[in-house]
Design a protein around this motif. Structure first.
Motif, mmCIF file in Angstrom:
data_model
loop_
_atom_site.group_PDB
_atom_site.id
_atom_site.type_symbol
_atom_site.label_atom_id
_atom_site.label_comp_id
_atom_site.label_asym_id
_atom_site.label_seq_id
_atom_site.Cartn_x
_atom_site.Cartn_y
_atom_site.Cartn_z
ATOM 1 N N ARG A 1 0.616 -0.970 -0.403
ATOM 2 C CA ARG A 1 0.184 0.223 0.190
ATOM 3 C C ARG A 1 0.633 1.543 0.343
ATOM 4 O O ARG A 1 0.622 2.473 -1.048
ATOM 5 C CB ARG A 1 -0.622 -0.184 1.110
ATOM 6 C CG ARG A 1 -2.227 -0.741 0.986
ATOM 7 C CD ARG A 1 -3.157 -1.041 1.747
ATOM 8 N NE ARG A 1 -3.956 -1.808 2.259
ATOM 9 C CZ ARG A 1 -4.176 -2.783 3.138
ATOM 10 N NH1 ARG A 1 -3.261 -2.933 4.065
ATOM 11 N NH2 ARG A 1 -5.017 -4.158 2.824
ATOM 12 N N ALA A 2 2.040 1.003 0.814
ATOM 13 C CA ALA A 2 2.966 2.740 0.673
ATOM 14 C C ALA A 2 3.763 2.511 -0.491
ATOM 15 O O ALA A 2 3.576 3.942 -1.275
ATOM 16 C CB ALA A 2 4.212 2.097 2.173
ATOM 17 N N LEU A 3 3.966 1.534 -1.198
ATOM 18 C CA LEU A 3 4.493 1.700 -2.232
ATOM 19 C C LEU A 3 3.810 2.808 -3.311
ATOM 20 O O LEU A 3 3.941 2.699 -4.587
ATOM 21 C CB LEU A 3 5.767 0.231 -2.774
ATOM 22 C CG LEU A 3 5.638 0.347 -4.436
ATOM 23 C CD1 LEU A 3 6.940 1.028 -4.754
ATOM 24 C CD2 LEU A 3 6.592 -1.019 -4.318
ATOM 25 N N ALA A 4 1.991 1.570 -3.491
ATOM 26 C CA ALA A 4 1.291 2.006 -4.677
ATOM 27 C C ALA A 4 1.053 3.942 -4.485
ATOM 28 O O ALA A 4 0.933 4.362 -4.918
ATOM 29 C CB ALA A 4 -0.551 1.151 -4.308
ATOM 30 N N ALA A 5 1.138 4.256 -2.793
ATOM 31 C CA ALA A 5 0.990 6.004 -2.398
ATOM 32 C C ALA A 5 2.330 6.326 -3.036
ATOM 33 O O ALA A 5 1.954 7.524 -4.300
ATOM 34 C CB ALA A 5 0.701 5.700 -1.283
ATOM 35 N N LEU A 6 2.951 5.634 -2.979
ATOM 36 C CA LEU A 6 4.174 6.935 -3.905
ATOM 37 C C LEU A 6 4.319 6.469 -5.112
ATOM 38 O O LEU A 6 4.520 7.930 -5.803
ATOM 39 C CB LEU A 6 5.677 5.853 -3.052
ATOM 40 C CG LEU A 6 5.851 6.094 -1.654
ATOM 41 C CD1 LEU A 6 6.897 5.609 -1.658
ATOM 42 C CD2 LEU A 6 6.308 7.355 -1.660
ATOM 43 N N LEU A 7 4.088 5.733 -5.505
ATOM 44 C CA LEU A 7 3.658 5.487 -7.176
ATOM 45 C C LEU A 7 2.915 6.641 -7.974
ATOM 46 O O LEU A 7 3.002 7.343 -9.030
ATOM 47 C CB LEU A 7 3.713 3.970 -7.703
ATOM 48 C CG LEU A 7 4.708 3.405 -7.165
ATOM 49 C CD1 LEU A 7 4.770 1.679 -7.646
ATOM 50 C CD2 LEU A 7 6.232 3.647 -8.037
ATOM 51 N N ARG A 8 1.896 6.224 -7.222
ATOM 52 C CA ARG A 8 0.875 7.580 -7.547
ATOM 53 C C ARG A 8 0.649 8.162 -7.461
ATOM 54 O O ARG A 8 0.752 9.453 -8.280
ATOM 55 C CB ARG A 8 -0.799 6.659 -6.045
ATOM 56 C CG ARG A 8 -1.884 8.231 -6.960
ATOM 57 C CD ARG A 8 -3.179 7.434 -5.774
ATOM 58 N NE ARG A 8 -2.964 6.136 -6.021
ATOM 59 C CZ ARG A 8 -2.755 5.090 -4.822
ATOM 60 N NH1 ARG A 8 -2.382 6.012 -3.440
ATOM 61 N NH2 ARG A 8 -3.562 4.185 -4.703
ATOM 62 N N THR A 9 1.782 9.221 -6.047
ATOM 63 C CA THR A 9 2.558 10.614 -5.822
ATOM 64 C C THR A 9 3.241 10.707 -7.191
ATOM 65 O O THR A 9 3.209 12.034 -7.803
ATOM 66 C CB THR A 9 2.729 10.624 -4.994
ATOM 67 O OG1 THR A 9 2.735 9.877 -3.927
ATOM 68 C CG2 THR A 9 3.352 12.301 -4.681
ATOM 69 N N MET A 10 3.660 9.687 -7.924
ATOM 70 C CA MET A 10 4.817 10.062 -9.072
ATOM 71 C C MET A 10 4.241 10.068 -10.313
ATOM 72 O O MET A 10 4.299 10.817 -11.192
ATOM 73 C CB MET A 10 6.042 8.611 -9.057
ATOM 74 C CG MET A 10 7.119 9.292 -8.414
ATOM 75 S SD MET A 10 8.455 7.749 -8.679
ATOM 76 C CE MET A 10 9.289 8.348 -10.054
ATOM 77 N N LEU A 11 2.722 8.680 -10.500
ATOM 78 C CA LEU A 11 2.701 9.061 -11.974
ATOM 79 C C LEU A 11 1.412 9.923 -12.054
ATOM 80 O O LEU A 11 0.921 10.730 -13.656
ATOM 81 C CB LEU A 11 1.561 7.499 -12.135
ATOM 82 C CG LEU A 11 3.615 6.181 -12.331
ATOM 83 C CD1 LEU A 11 2.299 5.154 -12.700
ATOM 84 C CD2 LEU A 11 3.468 6.536 -13.309
ATOM 85 N N ALA A 12 1.079 10.264 -11.090
ATOM 86 C CA ALA A 12 0.149 11.568 -11.016
ATOM 87 C C ALA A 12 0.008 12.584 -12.181
ATOM 88 O O ALA A 12 -0.889 12.992 -13.310
ATOM 89 C CB ALA A 12 -1.015 12.175 -9.919
ATOM 90 N N PRO A 13 1.413 13.370 -11.621
ATOM 91 C CA PRO A 13 1.117 14.463 -12.814
ATOM 92 C C PRO A 13 1.099 14.563 -14.629
ATOM 93 O O PRO A 13 0.965 15.098 -14.688
ATOM 94 C CB PRO A 13 2.831 15.336 -12.776
ATOM 95 C CG PRO A 13 3.248 14.404 -11.253
ATOM 96 C CD PRO A 13 2.648 13.264 -11.269
ATOM 97 N N PHE A 14 1.681 12.957 -14.812
ATOM 98 C CA PHE A 14 1.726 12.385 -16.258
ATOM 99 C C PHE A 14 0.506 11.675 -16.413
ATOM 100 O O PHE A 14 -0.047 11.682 -17.502
ATOM 101 C CB PHE A 14 2.777 10.996 -15.924
ATOM 102 C CG PHE A 14 3.489 11.399 -16.088
ATOM 103 C CD1 PHE A 14 5.438 11.700 -17.151
ATOM 104 C CD2 PHE A 14 4.631 11.089 -14.667
ATOM 105 C CE1 PHE A 14 5.985 12.134 -16.743
ATOM 106 C CE2 PHE A 14 5.926 10.916 -14.065
ATOM 107 C CZ PHE A 14 6.930 12.067 -15.832
ATOM 108 N N ASP A 15 -0.428 12.184 -15.605
ATOM 109 C CA ASP A 15 -1.314 10.824 -15.565
ATOM 110 C C ASP A 15 -2.807 11.912 -16.034
ATOM 111 O O ASP A 15 -4.193 11.982 -15.639
ATOM 112 C CB ASP A 15 -2.663 10.002 -15.317
ATOM 113 C CG ASP A 15 -2.147 9.035 -15.037
ATOM 114 O OD1 ASP A 15 -1.006 8.552 -16.243
ATOM 115 O OD2 ASP A 15 -2.171 8.067 -14.137
ATOM 116 N N THR A 16 -2.833 13.399 -15.981
ATOM 117 C CA THR A 16 -3.461 14.532 -16.481
ATOM 118 C C THR A 16 -3.964 15.329 -17.335
ATOM 119 O O THR A 16 -3.195 15.050 -18.387
ATOM 120 C CB THR A 16 -2.749 15.540 -14.836
ATOM 121 O OG1 THR A 16 -2.054 16.046 -15.369
ATOM 122 C CG2 THR A 16 -2.896 15.127 -13.616
#
Length: 165
Positions: free
Chosen positions: A150-165
């Protein structure tokens, strides 16, 4: 207890020795992500192949499957879900229809349109492939506890979010 070493540790050490002028710290994360992506790609391809599917077939079939009954979308909605061109999507739908995995029918809401839906065969095939894929992905993550995942998923989400907008 010493932490296990991996190939990235070795390549980072080599780069630090060869290029001490560069901060190679990004390799610690991004080279590992790249290497994991290769293992994930192999696992996905194995799951698809075992069920007689190509990756692009799996993408289209899962886009339909995620919609819920009657597992149906317009070709336009399918191309937006799979990020391909209309010509590519037409070809893919044709090939999936020939294989008996999808069917087309006139769209009752648009006389010029069609709807694409999963056949019973398509539904069974995508469900089996998806089940196999999830089993393989659990195996890939098995070295992490659930809270670490879950922690890794949250960190990766933070990294990927700017690319998915």
């Amino acid at each position: 207890m010493t932490e296990a070493q991996d190939e990235v540790d070795r390549l980072v050490a080599a780069w630090r020795a060869e290029r001490p002028d560069l901060d190679v710290e990004p390799l610690q994360v991004l080279s590992r992500i790249s290497r994991l992506a290769k293992h994930l790609d192999r696992a996905r391809r194995a799951a698809f192949t075992e069920h007689g599917l190509e990756p692009w077939e799996f993408d289209v079939l899962t886009a339909l499957r995620r919609t819920g009954p009657p597992y149906e979308l317009s070709p336009g909605a399918l191309l937006r879900a799979t990020l391909v061109t209309s010509g590519t999507m037409t070809n893919r739908i044709d090939r999936l229809a020939q294989a008996g995995l999808v069917r087309r029918r006139p769209d009752p809401g648009d006389r010029r349109g069609v709807l694409v839906s999963l056949t019973d065969t398509g539904l069974a095939r995508v469900d089996a492939a998806f089940t196999d894929l999830i089993r393989r992905e659990h195996t890939l993550l098995s070295s992490l506890e659930r809270d670490q995942q879950r922690a890794l998923a949250a960190l990766l989400r933070t990294m990927l979010a700017p690319f998915d907008t």
